[in-house]
Motif scaffolding. Structure first.
Motif, short mmCIF file in Angstrom:
data_model
loop_
_atom_site.label_atom_id
_atom_site.label_comp_id
_atom_site.label_asym_id
_atom_site.label_seq_id
_atom_site.Cartn_x
_atom_site.Cartn_y
_atom_site.Cartn_z
N ILE A 253 0.86 -1.19 0.00
CA ILE A 253 0.00 0.00 0.00
C ILE A 253 0.90 1.24 0.00
O ILE A 253 2.07 1.16 0.37
CB ILE A 253 -0.94 0.05 1.23
CG1 ILE A 253 -0.14 0.11 2.54
CG2 ILE A 253 -1.90 -1.12 1.24
CD1 ILE A 253 -0.94 0.57 3.72
N ASN A 254 0.34 2.36 -0.43
CA ASN A 254 1.16 3.57 -0.36
C ASN A 254 0.57 4.60 0.62
O ASN A 254 1.08 5.70 0.75
CB ASN A 254 1.35 4.19 -1.75
CG ASN A 254 0.08 4.83 -2.29
OD1 ASN A 254 -1.00 4.65 -1.72
ND2 ASN A 254 0.20 5.58 -3.36
N GLY A 255 -0.51 4.21 1.29
CA GLY A 255 -1.10 5.12 2.28
C GLY A 255 -1.99 6.18 1.68
O GLY A 255 -2.62 6.96 2.38
N GLU A 256 -2.03 6.21 0.33
CA GLU A 256 -2.90 7.20 -0.33
C GLU A 256 -3.95 6.49 -1.16
O GLU A 256 -4.47 7.03 -2.14
CB GLU A 256 -2.07 8.12 -1.23
CG GLU A 256 -1.17 9.03 -0.43
CD GLU A 256 -0.07 9.65 -1.30
OE1 GLU A 256 -0.08 9.44 -2.53
OE2 GLU A 256 0.78 10.34 -0.71
N GLY A 257 -4.25 5.27 -0.79
CA GLY A 257 -5.33 4.54 -1.45
C GLY A 257 -4.88 3.56 -2.51
O GLY A 257 -5.64 2.72 -2.96
N GLU A 258 -3.62 3.66 -2.95
CA GLU A 258 -3.14 2.69 -3.94
C GLU A 258 -2.77 1.39 -3.25
O GLU A 258 -2.23 1.40 -2.14
CB GLU A 258 -1.90 3.24 -4.66
CG GLU A 258 -2.23 3.95 -5.95
CD GLU A 258 -0.94 4.31 -6.69
OE1 GLU A 258 -0.38 3.42 -7.34
OE2 GLU A 258 -0.52 5.47 -6.58
N GLU A 259 -3.04 0.29 -3.93
CA GLU A 259 -2.79 -1.01 -3.33
C GLU A 259 -2.38 -2.01 -4.41
O GLU A 259 -2.89 -1.96 -5.51
CB GLU A 259 -4.08 -1.48 -2.65
CG GLU A 259 -3.93 -2.68 -1.76
CD GLU A 259 -5.20 -2.94 -0.93
OE1 GLU A 259 -5.06 -3.36 0.22
OE2 GLU A 259 -6.31 -2.72 -1.45
N VAL A 260 -1.45 -2.90 -4.07
CA VAL A 260 -1.04 -3.96 -4.98
C VAL A 260 -1.09 -5.26 -4.20
O VAL A 260 -0.60 -5.33 -3.08
CB VAL A 260 0.40 -3.72 -5.50
CG1 VAL A 260 0.95 -4.96 -6.19
CG2 VAL A 260 0.45 -2.53 -6.44
N LYS A 261 -1.72 -6.28 -4.79
CA LYS A 261 -1.74 -7.60 -4.14
C LYS A 261 -1.35 -8.64 -5.17
O LYS A 261 -1.97 -8.71 -6.23
CB LYS A 261 -3.15 -7.93 -3.64
CG LYS A 261 -3.52 -7.30 -2.34
CD LYS A 261 -4.90 -7.82 -1.94
CE LYS A 261 -5.39 -7.13 -0.69
NZ LYS A 261 -6.75 -7.57 -0.33
N TRP A 262 -0.33 -9.43 -4.87
CA TRP A 262 0.08 -10.48 -5.78
C TRP A 262 0.04 -11.84 -5.09
O TRP A 262 0.50 -11.98 -3.95
CB TRP A 262 1.54 -10.27 -6.24
CG TRP A 262 1.74 -9.09 -7.15
CD1 TRP A 262 0.88 -8.60 -8.08
CD2 TRP A 262 2.91 -8.25 -7.21
NE1 TRP A 262 1.43 -7.51 -8.72
CE2 TRP A 262 2.68 -7.28 -8.20
CE3 TRP A 262 4.13 -8.24 -6.54
CZ2 TRP A 262 3.62 -6.30 -8.53
CZ3 TRP A 262 5.07 -7.28 -6.87
CH2 TRP A 262 4.82 -6.31 -7.85
#
Ligand code: ATP
Ligand code: MG
Length: 565
Positions: A65-74
């Motif tokens: 996460i970047n704390g600004e709403g962006e998220e990556v899940k692999w």
């Protein structure tokens, strides 16, 4: 083959069957360590299969996460797919081959993990760098390592360009960015368009895999080389290892990507056991961001440095409720017992300490469920025979101060560095008799718990007494006025050297009368430890000098003191 239904501290390791159990004969000493090992094909790809067979909990392998709403899940499969594309960028586009070296200086962005895995797949030697490097630092690293390729982001490209002409080995520059830059290949565009067909190279277990620069707490950072097996295979040989995680655990380490801690806590050790690695981009390390993340995400284990725990306990915790946090680990510097106690009273959780070096990985640690002794860094880590030795490499009995050392002869234990690159002399200096010497002083008690006294150079010798800075710092930090402190030697015409404390005040004390506060602190130390250890000099400062990994640079303060003479 029927596997014994064994459990270690209540965790069914059977879940890790293919990956972990295949080495059972090696763990039992019935089979030799394999000749070939590659973490990507032997661990990550196996987890991908286990996942596909529905035998792993559904949590991601990697969660960013970047704390600004962006998220990556692999998942492990996606990680495999994307990292193969990246491996093709490195080999086909950049022309890198097995054994070539690549410097990667990136903040905590998902691309770093793809590159790290891609390097394993292609046998390329990864040299991670801390993301706050200056142009001078980069020049030093590129020249010393003879790396032919660098990958970085927008913030550092000007610095790289300003020194690139002096780096005769550097051929390729890759930028992780939404934009483009002259002379640079765009990593993001390139890898998205690559094929995902890539066959993992075969690597011998002792082939070079990664080179870290040490923190540089005491001088120039040293290039420390680790093999394919050292970081990746060591956890497979251990029945009790510091993180002791399971496939359903979510592990979060706040370490910078350039530090060995990030590789241990955010690559190898969780993934060996199929756990989920959680990463927050954390452009700035702030209490609120960390506490909120622990409340919003199901993090089981938090790994951080003492400086972060010292910062966190300054906060009021009444409005925070952690979602899942069960296990906290601190390492890299001594943890003050006072901070341990405050954390416990605020969260109900203990902090398990680990002690290690870039050269050795983890040397001592606490394990889940093990009794914690405040001020101790736990017991010897698996595979390591840790002893306190004297100048002649004699083992000292419990209770006696000496140098912390690990037996390295006749067989160098798995987990050890291969050596300092191009510096056999420095490598040889770490050897004494049958031991590798850490350069740190400590003691061990009758139960096998190790205690850190200080780096050899940090010990203060005043009127014939040997004083470890850490014990004085621990006493000082118990005082409510002290937020952080560093203790060093300072010249004195009569005593030779005396104890001097640099103190950062807690905000509520910042307007106090400093003279009476000095007296207060001195009296406090006299009462809490042996009186001769009290700081005869106290200086109040806004902040302490630290390395980019957040370690207090006592040697810098000490040099200033002695320069003042
Ligand atoms: P350099 O070798 O370049 O001066 P460095 O020693 O700080 O830098 P690292 O390898 O990152 O580089 O750190 C290892 C050192 O950190 C150890 O030798 C020890 O002094 C300190 N350290 C690590 N963990 C702990 C701990 N739990 N308690 C006390 N000290 C620790
Ligand atoms: Mg060191």
């Amino acid at each position: 083959l029927k596997l014994p239904n064994r459990t270690f501290h209540g965790h069914p390791r059977l879940l890790t069957s293919d990956v972990y159990s295949q080495y059972e004969p090696v763990r039992r000493g019935k089979q030799e360590i394999p000749k070939y090992f590659n973490f990507a094909s032997d661990v990550l790809d196996k987890w991908s299969e286990i996942e596909k067979a529905g035998k792993r909990p559904s949590n991601p392998a990697f969660w960013w996460i970047n704390g600004e709403g962006e998220e990556v899940k692999w998942s492990f499969e996606e990680l495999g797919f994307l990292s193969r594309k990246v491996a093709n960028v490195l080999t086909k586009v950049c022309g890198l081959q097995k054994g070539d070296r690549i410097v990667v200086v990136l903040p905590r962005v998902p691309e770093w993990w793809l590159i790290a895995v891609a390097c394993m797949r292609a046998g390329i030697v990864l040299i991670p760098g801390i993301s706050q490097l200056s142009a001078k630092d980069i020049l030093y690293r590129l020249q010393a390592s003879k790396a032919t390729c660098i990958i970085t982001d927008d913030t550092l490209t000007p610095a790289v360009d300003s020194v690139a002409s002096e780096c005769q080995f550097l051929k390729t520059k890759l930028i992780v960015s939404k934009g483009s830059r002259e002379g640079w290949l765009n990593f993001t565009d390139l890898y998205k368009n690559q094929s995902a067909d890539h066959t993992c190279v075969k690597t011998r277990i002792q082939d070079s895999m990664i080179i870290f620069f040490t923190s540089g707490t005491t001088g120039s950072p040293k290039m420390t080389e680790h093999s394919q097996g050292s970081l990746g295979f060591r956890p497979l040989l251990s029945e009790r290892y510091w993180l002791d995680s399971t496939p359903s655990d979510v592990i979060w380490s706040t370490a910078d990507t350039g530090w060995i801690v990030a590789s241990l806590a955010s690559v190898f050790d969780p993934w060996v056991f199929g756990s989920c690695i959680f990463i927050h981009k954390l452009p700035r390390i702030e209490s609120a961001a960390i506490l909120n993340t622990l409340c919003r995400f199901p993090i089981d284990t938090l790994v951080s440095a003492p400086t972060l725990f010292r910062m966190l306990v300054q906060n009021d915790f009444s409005s925070y409720k952690f979602m899942n946090l069960k296990h906290c680990v601190s390492g890299g510097e001594p943890l003050n017992p006072e901070v341990l106690q405050q954390w416990k009273s605020k969260t109900g959780l203990d902090i398990y300490e680990v002690y290690g070096q870039t050269e050795t990985g983890i040397i001592c640690s606490g394990f889940k469920g093990m009794k914690i002794k405040p001020g101790s860094m736990g017991k010897a880590a698996p595979l390591y025979d840790v002893q306190i030795i004297d100048k002649n490499a004699n083992i000292l009995p419990s209770g006696q101060q000496g140098e912390i050392a690990v037996r390295s002869k006749p067989i160098k234990p798995l987990g050890f560095f291969s050596g300092y690159v191009d510096n056999p002399k420095k490598t040889a200096e770490t050897e004494r008799g049958d031991f590798y010497v850490t350069g740190d002083r400590g003691t061990v008690d009758e139960d096998g718990y190790f205690q850190f006294i200080g780096r050899d150079d940090d010990i203060i010798i005043s009127s014939g007494y040997r004083i470890g800075p850490f014990e004085v710092e621990n006493a000082l930090i118990e005082h409510p006025a002290v937020a952080e402190t560093a203790v060093v030697s300072s010249p004195d015409p009569i005593r030779g050297e005396v104890v001097k404390a640099f103190v950062v005040l807690s905000p509520t004390f910042s307007s106090n009368d400093l003279e009476s506060l000095t007296w207060d602190l001195q009296e406090h130390v006299k009462k809490t430890t042996a009186p001769y250890k009290y700081p005869r000099k106290v200086e109040f400062v806004q902040e302490l000098p630290k390395t980019v990994t957040g370690k207090i640079k006592r040697n810098e303060l000490r040099k200033k003191e002695w320069g003042r003479m």
